[in-house]
Design a protein around this motif. Structure first.
Motif: not given
Lengths: 99, 243
Positions: A64, A94-97, B81, B109, B112-113, B116
């Motif tokens: 990510g 970062s695309t994790l937000h 993304e 979260g 999402r992890t 990913k």
């Protein structure tokens, strides 16, 4: 060796909220060349205060996080095995937000 | 140096997760814009003359406009993304993120992890999941709750009271599990004594007068049973939040 690092998309929160870091890397003890893999380990040890797992996972970045080397996707440049050159510019996004 | 797979003249700048092709910036822009356009057209997202508000957010804040709720449209729903972020970076678009203070341990979260991690193995896994979500079949007997407004605060809700008002009520009455616990549990609580409509909420407390508690009971009894039946509902907007 001097290289520039840019953290964005939230990754800067892991490095004191500062986006741009111009860093000088010491010569490696065994005389071998710096790779991105080494750079990631260096960042983890020298720039990140807490929760390094949000940036590094094993030998690579956390899934990510996008990496660009001199403006090009690192996936086209050997990824973690890329050998650093003087003056290289690295970007970590970062695309994790959000949420 | 790797050449662009499309024009075969410029230097490749990124590898597309969607196709695996290495493209130069210009060819990537063209492919990206063409595909977003295709999504807008094929999904009938806009009709000529529409006024479109743009907010680069995946958050819920975007669903509410000044005059009420805005319909959401998702032109990026099939866009990876990585490509959205690369596009913004190459085009030098203002790209920033504000992390919700409460998000570090939010369950989304973890999901999402996990996504990913899956994408690392197979980039198209996210599209496969969106495809599955869109292919979900809803049984005919399942009814979607009509959208109404909260009788207390006026915000949109599928029930008589919105979730925030139920939550607040629960906190005020010392029942913190209200609105965050199991639905069945919540309904039992509602049926007990907690939630009433605003007219009874302003009435004197039951300890001061026995007639007021009986009037509360009347209100409860008058509540149509449909609001307490457990129906499986699916909110189509929230199947997968692609961005």
């Amino acid at each position: 060796m001097k290289v520039s690092l840019e953290f964005s998309g939230g990754a800067e929160l892991l490095v004191d909220g500062q986006k741009n870091h111009d860093v000088t890397l010491p010569d490696k003890e065994d005389g071998s060349k710096w790779t991105v893999k080494d750079l990631l380990a260096w960042i983890k040890d020298n720039l990140i205060d807490e929760r390094p797992e949000l940036f590094v996972q094993g030998d690579t970045v956390r899934p990510g996080i996008l990496v660009l080397i001199n403006g090009t996707d690192w996936e086209l440049m050997d990824g973690p095995e890329y050998e650093l050159c003087e003056g290289d510019a690295f970007v970590f996004i970062s695309t994790l937000h959000g949420g | 140096m790797k050449l662009c797979a499309r024009c075969e003249t410029s230097r490749a700048a990124m590898r597309r997760p969607k196709t695996g092709a290495a493209l130069c910036r210009e060819c990537f822009y063209a492919a990206f814009e063409e595909e977003v356009h295709e999504t807008i057209v094929s999904e009938n997202l806009f009709t000529p003359g529409d006024v479109v508000a743009i907010g680069a957010s995946g958050g819920k804040a975007i669903t509410t406009g000044e005059g009420g709720d805005l319909p959401r449209s998702k032109p990026f729903k099939y866009t990876y993304e990585k490509e959205i972020v690369m596009y913004a970076y190459f085009k030098k678009l203002d790209y920033f993120s504000t992390e919700c203070t409460y998000s570090p341990n939010a369950y989304r979260g973890f999901a999402r992890t996990f996504l990913k991690d899956l994408e690392t193995i197979k980039p198209s896994s996210i599209i496969d999941i969106i495809h599955s979500g869109e292919a979900l079949h809803v049984k005919e007997e399942v009814t979607l709750p009509p959208q109404g407004t909260c009788i207390r605060c006026g915000y949109m809700t599928s029930s008589d009271l919105c979730k925030a008002c139920v939550l607040l009520e629960g906190l005020n009455k010392g029942r913190p599990k209200l609105a965050v616990g199991k639905k069945r549990h919540e309904e039992r609580l509602r049926a007990d004594d907690s939630i009433t409509d605003p007219t009874t909420a302003t009435a004197p407390s039951s300890s001061s007068s026995s007639s007021s508690s009986s009037s509360q009971h009347t209100t409860q009894g008058a509540r149509p049973p449909s609001t307490t039946t457990t129906t499986t509902t699916i909110n189509p907007k929230h199947v997968v939040d692609a961005w």
